[in-house]
Design a protein around this motif. Structure first.
Motif, short mmCIF file in Angstrom:
data_model
loop_
_atom_site.label_atom_id
_atom_site.label_comp_id
_atom_site.label_asym_id
_atom_site.label_seq_id
_atom_site.Cartn_x
_atom_site.Cartn_y
_atom_site.Cartn_z
N GLY A 1 0.59 -2.58 3.70
CA GLY A 1 1.75 -2.06 3.00
C GLY A 1 1.53 -2.05 1.51
N GLU A 2 2.51 -1.49 0.81
CA GLU A 2 2.45 -1.41 -0.64
C GLU A 2 3.34 -2.49 -1.24
OE1 GLU A 2 2.44 2.53 -2.63
OE2 GLU A 2 4.24 1.77 -3.63
N ALA A 3 2.84 -3.16 -2.26
CA ALA A 3 3.61 -4.21 -2.93
C ALA A 3 3.11 -4.38 -4.35
CB ALA A 3 3.46 -5.53 -2.18
N LYS A 4 3.99 -4.85 -5.22
CA LYS A 4 3.56 -5.26 -6.55
C LYS A 4 2.80 -6.57 -6.37
CE LYS A 4 7.16 -3.21 -9.35
NZ LYS A 4 8.23 -3.46 -10.32
N LEU A 5 1.59 -6.63 -6.88
CA LEU A 5 0.78 -7.83 -6.76
C LEU A 5 0.97 -8.69 -8.02
CD1 LEU A 5 -2.35 -6.26 -5.06
CD2 LEU A 5 -0.37 -7.34 -4.01
N ALA A 6 0.31 -9.82 -8.08
CA ALA A 6 0.53 -10.81 -9.14
C ALA A 6 0.36 -10.24 -10.54
CB ALA A 6 -0.40 -12.01 -8.94
N THR A 7 -0.53 -9.29 -10.69
CA THR A 7 -0.76 -8.61 -11.96
C THR A 7 -1.12 -7.16 -11.65
OG1 THR A 7 -2.20 -8.48 -13.92
CG2 THR A 7 -3.15 -9.48 -11.97
N PRO A 8 -0.80 -6.23 -12.53
CA PRO A 8 -1.15 -4.83 -12.29
C PRO A 8 -2.66 -4.59 -12.16
CG PRO A 8 0.46 -4.99 -14.05
CD PRO A 8 0.02 -6.39 -13.74
N ASP A 9 -3.46 -5.57 -12.60
CA ASP A 9 -4.92 -5.44 -12.51
C ASP A 9 -5.43 -5.66 -11.08
OD1 ASP A 9 -5.21 -4.83 -15.22
OD2 ASP A 9 -5.38 -6.94 -15.76
N TYR A 10 -4.60 -6.23 -10.22
CA TYR A 10 -4.97 -6.39 -8.81
C TYR A 10 -4.50 -5.17 -8.05
CZ TYR A 10 -5.96 -11.35 -9.63
OH TYR A 10 -6.47 -12.53 -10.09
N LYS A 11 -5.40 -4.63 -7.24
CA LYS A 11 -5.10 -3.43 -6.47
C LYS A 11 -4.96 -3.69 -4.99
CE LYS A 11 -7.46 -0.29 -9.71
NZ LYS A 11 -7.27 -1.06 -10.88
N VAL A 12 -5.51 -4.83 -4.52
CA VAL A 12 -5.50 -5.12 -3.09
C VAL A 12 -5.52 -6.64 -2.87
CG1 VAL A 12 -8.03 -4.95 -2.88
CG2 VAL A 12 -6.61 -4.55 -0.88
N GLU A 13 -4.86 -7.06 -1.80
CA GLU A 13 -4.85 -8.48 -1.41
C GLU A 13 -4.91 -8.55 0.11
OE1 GLU A 13 -2.23 -12.59 -2.01
OE2 GLU A 13 -1.57 -10.73 -2.96
N PHE A 14 -5.73 -9.47 0.61
CA PHE A 14 -5.91 -9.66 2.05
C PHE A 14 -5.43 -11.05 2.46
CE2 PHE A 14 -8.78 -6.30 1.10
CZ PHE A 14 -9.00 -5.59 2.27
N ILE A 15 -4.67 -11.12 3.55
CA ILE A 15 -4.21 -12.38 4.11
C ILE A 15 -4.70 -12.42 5.56
CG2 ILE A 15 -2.21 -13.81 4.65
CD1 ILE A 15 -0.72 -12.01 2.50
N VAL A 16 -5.42 -13.49 5.93
CA VAL A 16 -6.11 -13.55 7.22
C VAL A 16 -5.70 -14.79 8.02
CG1 VAL A 16 -8.41 -13.95 8.23
CG2 VAL A 16 -8.11 -12.21 6.47
N ILE A 17 -5.55 -14.58 9.32
CA ILE A 17 -5.41 -15.66 10.30
C ILE A 17 -6.54 -15.47 11.30
CG2 ILE A 17 -3.97 -16.71 12.09
CD1 ILE A 17 -1.54 -15.48 10.63
N ALA A 18 -7.26 -16.55 11.59
CA ALA A 18 -8.41 -16.46 12.48
C ALA A 18 -8.46 -17.66 13.43
CB ALA A 18 -9.71 -16.40 11.68
N ALA A 19 -9.22 -17.51 14.49
CA ALA A 19 -9.48 -18.59 15.42
C ALA A 19 -10.80 -19.26 15.05
CB ALA A 19 -9.55 -18.07 16.85
N LYS A 20 -10.89 -20.56 15.30
CA LYS A 20 -12.17 -21.24 15.10
C LYS A 20 -13.17 -20.69 16.10
CE LYS A 20 -11.17 -25.62 12.98
NZ LYS A 20 -11.40 -27.07 13.06
N ALA A 21 -14.43 -20.75 15.69
CA ALA A 21 -15.51 -20.25 16.57
C ALA A 21 -15.78 -21.24 17.68
CB ALA A 21 -16.77 -20.01 15.75
#
Length: 116
Positions: A96-116
């Motif tokens: 989705g589109e959102a205002k990030l922490a500073t205009p210099d950031y263009k993308v942010e990733f948030i991940v949930i994963a399972a242990k191997a």
């Protein structure tokens, strides 16, 4: 009771939180001011490193939420993402589109994963 482990913890957040067999990563951003391509590469490199530290890898990602400062950058970000995700291992994903922490950031990733 299942143990909760936090790594790279500061006052505001932890970069890695593990609960049982599930790994939660804080939002990852790239080099401020760089192109969407470079910021995406930076984010994915950080995700690889944090998952390895937590005992996992990108083939074990369950969900990824991606925030773009401008949805007009969707195709550019996806070009990098598509090359990074191993075939057959695409996680549940939202973008989705959102205002990030500073205009210099263009993308942010948030991940949930399972242990191997």
């Amino acid at each position: 009771m299942t143990e909760i482990t936090r790594s790279h913890t500061g006052q505001r957040m932890s970069q890695i939180v593990t609960h049982g067999e599930t790994i939660y990563l804080a939002g990852q951003v790239g080099t401020a001011g760089a192109s969407v391509t470079q910021q995406t590469l930076d984010c994915l490199e950080k995700i690889d490193a944090l998952l390895a530290e937590a005992g996992s890898d990108k083939t074990r990602i369950l969900q990824c939420v991606i925030w773009l400062a401008d949805m007009g950058d969707f195709a550019e970000m996806n070009a990098v993402w598509d090359a990074w995700v191993p075939e057959g291992h695409a996680p549940a994903r939202a973008c989705g589109e959102a205002k990030l922490a500073t205009p210099d950031y263009k993308v942010e990733f948030i991940v949930i994963a399972a242990k191997a």
